[in-house]
Design a protein around this motif. Sequence first.
Motif, PDB file in Angstrom:
ATOM      1  N   ILE A   1      50.487  55.736  38.345  1.00  0.00           N
ATOM      2  CA  ILE A   1      50.011  54.370  38.509  1.00  0.00           C
ATOM      3  C   ILE A   1      48.664  54.456  39.225  1.00  0.00           C
ATOM      4  O   ILE A   1      48.601  54.827  40.400  1.00  0.00           O
ATOM      5  N   ALA A   2      47.595  54.143  38.500  1.00  0.00           N
ATOM      6  CA  ALA A   2      46.231  54.202  39.038  1.00  0.00           C
ATOM      7  C   ALA A   2      45.762  52.776  39.291  1.00  0.00           C
ATOM      8  O   ALA A   2      45.476  52.032  38.352  1.00  0.00           O
ATOM      9  N   ILE A   3      45.671  52.400  40.563  1.00  0.00           N
ATOM     10  CA  ILE A   3      45.387  51.019  40.949  1.00  0.00           C
ATOM     11  C   ILE A   3      43.899  50.848  41.224  1.00  0.00           C
ATOM     12  O   ILE A   3      43.362  51.454  42.162  1.00  0.00           O
ATOM     13  N   ASP A   4      43.243  50.038  40.402  1.00  0.00           N
ATOM     14  CA  ASP A   4      41.795  49.797  40.545  1.00  0.00           C
ATOM     15  C   ASP A   4      41.076  51.102  40.884  1.00  0.00           C
ATOM     16  O   ASP A   4      40.381  51.215  41.900  1.00  0.00           O
ATOM     17  N   PRO A   5      41.223  52.122  40.022  1.00  0.00           N
ATOM     18  CA  PRO A   5      40.745  53.464  40.352  1.00  0.00           C
ATOM     19  C   PRO A   5      39.217  53.554  40.418  1.00  0.00           C
ATOM     20  O   PRO A   5      38.499  52.856  39.700  1.00  0.00           O
ATOM     21  N   MET A   6      38.741  54.435  41.264  1.00  0.00           N
ATOM     22  CA  MET A   6      37.305  54.639  41.481  1.00  0.00           C
ATOM     23  C   MET A   6      36.762  55.617  40.435  1.00  0.00           C
ATOM     24  O   MET A   6      36.223  56.683  40.760  1.00  0.00           O
TER      25      MET A   6
ATOM     26  N   THR B   1      45.444  49.526  36.567  1.00  0.00           N
ATOM     27  CA  THR B   1      45.132  48.127  36.834  1.00  0.00           C
ATOM     28  C   THR B   1      43.693  48.011  37.321  1.00  0.00           C
ATOM     29  O   THR B   1      43.088  48.984  37.797  1.00  0.00           O
ATOM     30  N   ALA B   2      43.162  46.801  37.207  1.00  0.00           N
ATOM     31  CA  ALA B   2      41.806  46.525  37.681  1.00  0.00           C
ATOM     32  C   ALA B   2      41.702  45.057  38.061  1.00  0.00           C
ATOM     33  O   ALA B   2      42.423  44.208  37.532  1.00  0.00           O
ATOM     34  N   THR B   3      40.796  44.765  38.972  1.00  0.00           N
ATOM     35  CA  THR B   3      40.470  43.375  39.271  1.00  0.00           C
ATOM     36  C   THR B   3      39.521  42.875  38.182  1.00  0.00           C
ATOM     37  O   THR B   3      39.105  43.628  37.306  1.00  0.00           O
ATOM     38  N   ASP B   4      39.175  41.599  38.251  1.00  0.00           N
ATOM     39  CA  ASP B   4      38.201  41.068  37.299  1.00  0.00           C
ATOM     40  C   ASP B   4      36.830  40.907  37.948  1.00  0.00           C
ATOM     41  O   ASP B   4      36.017  40.082  37.539  1.00  0.00           O
ATOM     42  N   GLU B   5      36.585  41.746  38.979  1.00  0.00           N
ATOM     43  CA  GLU B   5      35.332  41.650  39.717  1.00  0.00           C
ATOM     44  C   GLU B   5      34.182  42.358  39.015  1.00  0.00           C
ATOM     45  O   GLU B   5      33.022  42.224  39.415  1.00  0.00           O
ATOM     46  N   GLY B   6      34.485  43.157  37.979  1.00  0.00           N
ATOM     47  CA  GLY B   6      33.430  43.841  37.250  1.00  0.00           C
ATOM     48  C   GLY B   6      32.894  45.050  37.997  1.00  0.00           C
ATOM     49  O   GLY B   6      33.513  45.563  38.928  1.00  0.00           O
ATOM     50  N   GLY B   7      31.715  45.542  37.587  1.00  0.00           N
ATOM     51  CA  GLY B   7      31.096  46.675  38.259  1.00  0.00           C
ATOM     52  C   GLY B   7      31.334  47.987  37.549  1.00  0.00           C
ATOM     53  O   GLY B   7      32.010  48.056  36.509  1.00  0.00           O
TER      54      GLY B   7
ATOM     55  N   GLY C   1      54.086  60.554  22.256  1.00  0.00           N
ATOM     56  CA  GLY C   1      54.976  60.491  23.414  1.00  0.00           C
ATOM     57  C   GLY C   1      54.304  59.984  24.675  1.00  0.00           C
ATOM     58  O   GLY C   1      54.979  59.709  25.667  1.00  0.00           O
ATOM     59  N   PHE C   2      52.957  59.879  24.644  1.00  0.00           N
ATOM     60  CA  PHE C   2      52.237  59.396  25.819  1.00  0.00           C
ATOM     61  C   PHE C   2      52.085  57.885  25.730  1.00  0.00           C
ATOM     62  O   PHE C   2      51.616  57.347  24.731  1.00  0.00           O
ATOM     63  N   ARG C   3      52.514  57.192  26.786  1.00  0.00           N
ATOM     64  CA  ARG C   3      52.420  55.735  26.818  1.00  0.00           C
ATOM     65  C   ARG C   3      51.443  55.329  27.917  1.00  0.00           C
ATOM     66  O   ARG C   3      51.467  55.890  29.011  1.00  0.00           O
ATOM     67  N   TRP C   4      50.608  54.364  27.612  1.00  0.00           N
ATOM     68  CA  TRP C   4      49.657  53.917  28.617  1.00  0.00           C
ATOM     69  C   TRP C   4      49.476  52.405  28.546  1.00  0.00           C
ATOM     70  O   TRP C   4      49.643  51.785  27.499  1.00  0.00           O
ATOM     71  N   THR C   5      49.163  51.822  29.685  1.00  0.00           N
ATOM     72  CA  THR C   5      48.936  50.381  29.794  1.00  0.00           C
ATOM     73  C   THR C   5      47.748  50.147  30.713  1.00  0.00           C
ATOM     74  O   THR C   5      47.646  50.778  31.775  1.00  0.00           O
ATOM     75  N   PHE C   6      46.849  49.268  30.294  1.00  0.00           N
ATOM     76  CA  PHE C   6      45.758  48.822  31.157  1.00  0.00           C
ATOM     77  C   PHE C   6      45.906  47.331  31.364  1.00  0.00           C
ATOM     78  O   PHE C   6      46.056  46.573  30.408  1.00  0.00           O
TER      79      PHE C   6
ATOM     80  N   HIS D   1      40.159  43.905  45.422  1.00  0.00           N
ATOM     81  CA  HIS D   1      40.392  45.343  45.525  1.00  0.00           C
ATOM     82  C   HIS D   1      41.412  45.665  46.606  1.00  0.00           C
ATOM     83  O   HIS D   1      42.171  46.633  46.477  1.00  0.00           O
ATOM     84  N   THR D   2      41.485  44.855  47.641  1.00  0.00           N
ATOM     85  CA  THR D   2      42.441  45.124  48.727  1.00  0.00           C
ATOM     86  C   THR D   2      43.809  44.499  48.490  1.00  0.00           C
ATOM     87  O   THR D   2      44.809  44.964  49.034  1.00  0.00           O
ATOM     88  N   SER D   3      43.878  43.444  47.677  1.00  0.00           N
ATOM     89  CA  SER D   3      45.168  42.765  47.464  1.00  0.00           C
ATOM     90  C   SER D   3      45.926  43.295  46.256  1.00  0.00           C
ATOM     91  O   SER D   3      47.125  43.039  46.110  1.00  0.00           O
ATOM     92  N   ILE D   4      45.256  44.033  45.394  1.00  0.00           N
ATOM     93  CA  ILE D   4      45.845  44.393  44.101  1.00  0.00           C
ATOM     94  C   ILE D   4      46.994  45.410  44.159  1.00  0.00           C
ATOM     95  O   ILE D   4      47.814  45.455  43.241  1.00  0.00           O
ATOM     96  N   PRO D   5      47.126  46.252  45.202  1.00  0.00           N
ATOM     97  CA  PRO D   5      48.196  47.261  45.158  1.00  0.00           C
ATOM     98  C   PRO D   5      49.602  46.706  44.978  1.00  0.00           C
ATOM     99  O   PRO D   5      50.395  47.262  44.206  1.00  0.00           O
ATOM    100  N   HIS D   6      49.947  45.620  45.674  1.00  0.00           N
ATOM    101  CA  HIS D   6      51.336  45.147  45.630  1.00  0.00           C
ATOM    102  C   HIS D   6      51.765  44.787  44.210  1.00  0.00           C
ATOM    103  O   HIS D   6      52.785  45.282  43.708  1.00  0.00           O
ATOM    104  N   GLN D   7      50.995  43.937  43.567  1.00  0.00           N
ATOM    105  CA  GLN D   7      51.344  43.532  42.211  1.00  0.00           C
ATOM    106  C   GLN D   7      51.298  44.721  41.249  1.00  0.00           C
ATOM    107  O   GLN D   7      52.111  44.814  40.324  1.00  0.00           O
TER     108      GLN D   7
END
Length: 405
Positions: A188-193, A222-228, A248-253, A261-267
């Motif tokens: 799970i890669a959350i708003d990854p850099m 996951t990503a925010t909608d802040e762009g960049g 066999g590889f499954r992925w979701t974006f 960027h700071t609130s997104i981890p929980h969801q």
Amino acid sequence: MRRPNRNRFQYFLLNVLLAISLFAPAIRSYAQMDGEPVVIGKKFEIHSKVLNETRSLLIAPPEGYDQEKDRYPVLYVLDGDENFVQSVGIVRSLIESDRIPPMLVVGIANTERIRDLTPPTQIETENRFLPKNGSADTFLQFISGELIPYVDTHYRTRPYKVLVGHSAGGLFAIYALASNPTLFNAYIAIDPMLSWNNQAAVTKLEAVFKNTREFSSDLYITATDEGGPALSADYKLCGILNQRTPKGFRWTFKQMPGETHTSIPHQSIYSGLDTIFDGWHLASPLKLYDEGGLAAIHRHFAEGGRRYGYDRKTPPFTVSLVVAALIAQDRLEEAATVLQHDPKTYPAPWNQLDALARAYEQRGDKEHAMQYYELSLKVNPNNEWARKKLKEAGVEDGRLPRQRY
């Protein structure tokens, strides 16, 4: 010799007594609030030869761990100092609703965060503003060679492992997938850099997948909608995955509007685990039944179980949901077939036999109604409603099962 002023002394004593009377309720209240602490896990320290330092781990086994003998998948959480508590809460909530299997949660606390979570970079500004970077390979070696063996030695674990990382931790998750693809089963890669080092981690994963035809794993991004720049890198990764996804590889974006960027981890953690373990639960049993019958439902749970390392059968509750839905739609013959399709593995509950009998009765089919009232009473001789209905139909009391006390 000067004598103390009696009036002054009495005034002082009166104030002391007044203060005691005012603060006594607060003292009692404080004492009452001094309850037992709520403990969700334990903190351990291990010395890493690879990192040449002592690292802290926060570990929460599933509830009832000490009373069971089962083995459990493990959720490894980067930035454990910040994300451990919410991860445990999310995992336990999903377990409670049977959307994921019981899991251990392992939080990896930081010492030098950027050092551990980033690969080397050739970008001058990144080296200038974040000079202590570039040891992701060493940190990955610590996780694979020291951390995971430690957890496997001290806890009853299954081979199935999930890695969660946010921001630089999300970058590390993608880098780990590209560097050691079989170390974890899901990421799970959350708003990854991912803009780091000119999107080098994305390029590395593209090269790996270019030569990989089959690979069973899950990636949830996951990503925010802040762009960049980070979002541009996400889109590039999605384009690569669209073209080069191994079998066999499954992925979701998933972009999450309204999250920062700071609130997104929980969801992200909740949604990521729910998506990765979609084969563990079944949101719409009747829909799948209508598409492929009970065989499709049994296949769903069997295949999902194998993906997570379990020999799993359809939960009885799921069969009951299908029966209830069929009865509600007046598909009584189908409900009867499902209810009795495998008496050994899925013995028919008396209350559903009773519900089926009532439905036949409402339809005006007295013969089938009495048939299922009789079956219900055999399962539960204390079912007074079924007993009453059978007597009303003329069945002699001596032919009915005796009540249990």
